[in-house]
Design a protein around this motif. Structure first.
Motif: not given
Length: 196
Positions: A162, A165-166, A168-170, A173
């Protein structure tokens, strides 16, 4: 022309988990088409600061310092990957950075921090913002904060679970913010050279 980005990493410890974050950033930026190089302070091996690069007569700086100065001057942007030691900066990364001054001017920088715990090196990141600004860089507002590092990136610098994944999402930006300022700086130089 691809953005030339130097990613600086400064831990001198024998068991370095932060290198995972540095390698992740290099890999992700290459995927986006950037020309990226990892600068590992331990591998460069500059001594504790005695003389800055600019204090050596031309052509007399130690070879490792001369080579790094050339790379810094040619770069479009910088990323500083930093751990947190007792609420502060890693001394190895700070020592490397302090060997230079004018070489950093008028380029954007971003900060990515990490720690073994849940605070993700946030206090070190905060300190680096002011320091890099004082050294003539424009520090972008986006940051990466990774922790616990061992639960976020595996030994191959791949996001895991998890927390991975955070990250990779951040990352997009963070990279987009730096890319915008990098492009702005490059475009401005075609119109007007920095005032000093």
């Amino acid at each position: 022309m691809a953005d030339r980005i130097l990613v600086f990493y400064g831990s001198y410890r024998s068991d370095r988990l932060g290198i995972r974050l540095a390698n992740f950033i290099v890999s992700e930026l290459r995927t986006r088409g950037s020309d990226v190089e990892l600068i590992d302070a331990k591998a460069v091996g500059l001594p504790m600061l005695d003389r800055m690069y600019k204090e050596f007569p031309a052509g007399t700086a130690p070879p490792a310092m001369e080579a790094l100065a050339t790379k810094i001057k040619a770069a479009h942007a910088f990323i500083f990957v930093t751990g947190e030691y007792n609420w502060g900066m890693q001394p190895g990364l700070k020592n490397l950075a302090d060997h230079f001054l004018e070489e950093w001017y008028w380029r954007p920088a971003a900060v990515a921090s990490y720690s073994a715990g849940r605070l993700s090196g946030a206090r070190s990141s905060f300190t680096w913002h002011g320091t890099l600004s004082e050294m003539g860089m424009v520090v972008v507002s986006s940051t990466l904060a990774v922790g616990p590092i061992a639960q976020t990136l595996d030994a191959n610098s791949k996001p895991t679970g998890e927390l991975g994944a955070s990250l990779s999402k951040a990352f997009p930006r963070f990279a987009d913010d730096l890319a915008w300022w990098t492009e702005a700086g490059r475009n401005q130089r075609t119109k007007k050279q920095p005032p000093y």
